[in-house]
Scaffold this active site. Structure first.
Site, short mmCIF file in Angstrom:
data_model
loop_
_atom_site.label_atom_id
_atom_site.label_comp_id
_atom_site.label_asym_id
_atom_site.label_seq_id
_atom_site.Cartn_x
_atom_site.Cartn_y
_atom_site.Cartn_z
N GLU A 158 -0.05 5.68 13.46
CA GLU A 158 0.48 6.88 12.83
C GLU A 158 0.30 8.12 13.69
OE1 GLU A 158 -1.08 8.26 9.08
OE2 GLU A 158 -2.95 7.19 9.36
N HIS A 169 -9.77 2.95 0.17
CA HIS A 169 -8.37 2.55 0.17
C HIS A 169 -8.12 1.67 -1.05
CE1 HIS A 169 -4.48 1.31 1.14
NE2 HIS A 169 -4.63 0.82 2.37
N HIS A 216 -2.16 8.41 6.31
CA HIS A 216 -2.58 7.13 5.71
C HIS A 216 -4.04 6.88 6.04
CE1 HIS A 216 -2.12 3.17 3.98
NE2 HIS A 216 -2.61 2.62 5.08
N LYS A 267 -9.08 8.89 2.43
CA LYS A 267 -9.68 7.56 2.33
C LYS A 267 -11.10 7.55 2.87
CE LYS A 267 -5.37 4.86 2.51
NZ LYS A 267 -4.40 5.94 2.76
N CYS A 315 0.80 -1.22 0.00
CA CYS A 315 0.00 0.00 0.00
C CYS A 315 0.83 1.27 0.00
CB CYS A 315 -0.96 -0.01 1.19
SG CYS A 315 -2.14 -1.37 1.12
N PHE A 334 1.04 -3.48 4.15
CA PHE A 334 1.31 -4.85 4.57
C PHE A 334 2.75 -5.21 4.16
CE2 PHE A 334 -3.29 -6.69 4.58
CZ PHE A 334 -3.60 -5.87 5.64
#
Length: 423
Positions: free
Chosen positions: A321, A347, A310, A342, A170, A406
């Site tokens: 984060e 996403h 993110h 997002k 990602c 990931f």
């Protein structure tokens, strides 16, 4: 020797709820969500039945029937975005030696839709263990090799320099643009067409995220299902789309009078070497990526004017984060507006980093921070200024955009504008 710097001079976007750069910004500035129940296939058997889909028809978007037949949906997104970016930049690539033009495209899952559709046909809907390849489309090999998407973009723009497909989960959309910027900085090329694309809304992808319960089950209210930093969140909303940019060397862009959206001032990546999907709560790896990106940009925390988070909408990520911003920026973290787009466009895995770069560049241009839609009941552990629901006018020159993927990938990028840049 004068240092070289990469700048963004063209933007092209295919996003949920908005095809085209201008429509994309209008959606973000209005705080509108593009999340809905899945329509690309029958999702009634799945735990999560919502997604952020692109209203995209390849022929209407300017592709020929042959191109539409040859390319997977993700490749179609990338080519359409690249054409818009090139037109937006005003660059005449015929005036640039083709070996001085590079392409860097990011993708997490490659030609997922084409591969799944072909497997369904070849295996008689999974009945046959041994498949008959003669029933496959002539371009099946291209679906198996994700780099063909970068090749399609290179063919579109006539690039004969370095061509790469960057796949780092990602963070792919940030890493692909960072890679292209580095090629310009080191003098390997003068122009890059760079960005990312993914079209993962298919049964196999939805099933995978269902299995680990990473996606939302808020099927009765899809418009409000993506809720980054909200205490009532229950997972992310899968999306799709593409954003592609024209990057040029700064001096050359200025010499031709190009419109400069943003300077790519610094970028860095780190890995947590910890877990395939898990994150440490202290955010140390992301904080380190932010620190190095700021060092490369020669900026301190006091210069960061907006953070594009993110913000996936999972409890683990949001807290991770938040800790990373505090660790890297210190007390400044409490003064900087933060948001997650997002919440509006979902996403889209490998492509979201580039879609977020587009949002950051446009935010710099308009001097507006897009909101975090659906943020109504903030998580008390996420105690920064996560701009809720409504866009905010804001004067700023520097944006920090971060991604987490990931595999433990953590990437940070600094985008900035100079005083006097044409707007």
């Amino acid at each position: 020797m004068t240092a070289r710097e990469a700048v963004i001079t063209g933007i092209g976007v295919v996003a949920p709820g908005a095809t085209g750069r201008d429509a994309f910004w209008e959606l973000l500035a209005a705080g509108n969500t593009a999340t809905r129940r899945i329509s690309l296939f029958d999702a009634r058997a799945f735990r999560s039945q919502v997604a952020a889909e692109c209203d995209f028809e390849p022929l209407a978007a300017g592709l020929t029937p042959q191109e539409a037949r040859r390319m997977d949906r993700a490749a179609q997104f990338a080519v359409v975005s690249a054409r818009e970016a090139l037109a937006d930049s005003g660059a005449v690539l015929a005036d640039v030696a083709p070996e001085r033009i590079g392409v860097s495209i990011g993708s997490a899952v490659g030609c997922t839709m084409g591969l799944e559709e072909e497997y369904v046909v070849l295996s008689n809907r999974g009945r046959d263990w041994v498949v008959d390849h003669t029933y496959g489309v002539p371009h099946l090999y291209g679906y198996m090799v994700p780099s063909t998407m970068a090749v399609e973009v290179a063919r579109t723009v006539g690039a004969q320099g370095p061509v790469a497909l960057i796949s780092t989960g990602c963070t792919s959309g940030l890493d692909s643009v960072s890679h292209a910027a580095r090629l310009i900085e080191e003098g390997a090329i003068d122009v890059a067409v760079a960005g990312a694309t993914d079209a993962p809304i298919s049964p196999i992808t939805v099933a995978c995220f269902d299995a680990i319960k990473a996606t939302t089950a808020r099927n009765d209210d899809p418009e409000h299902a993506s809720r980054p930093f909200d205490n009532d969140r229950d997972g992310f909303v899968l999306g799709e789309g593409s954003a592609v940019f024209v990057l040029e060397e700064l001096a050359a862009a200025r010499a031709r009078g190009a419109r400069i959206y943003a300077h790519i001032s610094g970028a860095a990546s780190r890995s947590n070497a910890y877990h395939m999907t898990g994150l440490k709560p202290d955010g140390r790896e992301m904080a380190e990526a932010i620190r190095v990106a700021m060092d490369r940009a020669r900026l301190g925390p006091d210069r960061i004017g907006y953070i594009n988070a993110h913000g996936s909408g999972t409890r683990q990520n949001d807290r991770h984060e938040t800790a990373a911003f505090k660790r890297s920026l210190g007390s400044r973290a409490y003064d900087v507006p933060v948001s997650s787009i997002k919440s509006m466009v979902g996403h889209s895995l490998g492509s979201i980093g580039s879609i977020e770069i587009a949002a950051c560049a446009l935010a710099l241009e308009h001097q507006v921070v897009p909101p975090t839609a659906n943020l109504e009941n903030p998580d008390p552990e996420c105690d920064l200024d996560y701009v809720p629901k409504t866009a905010r006018d804001h004067t700023f020159d520097t944006v920090l955009s971060v991604g987490s993927g990931f595999g433990g990938f953590q990437t940070a990028m600094i985008l900035s504008r100079e005083a006097g840049d044409a707007r």
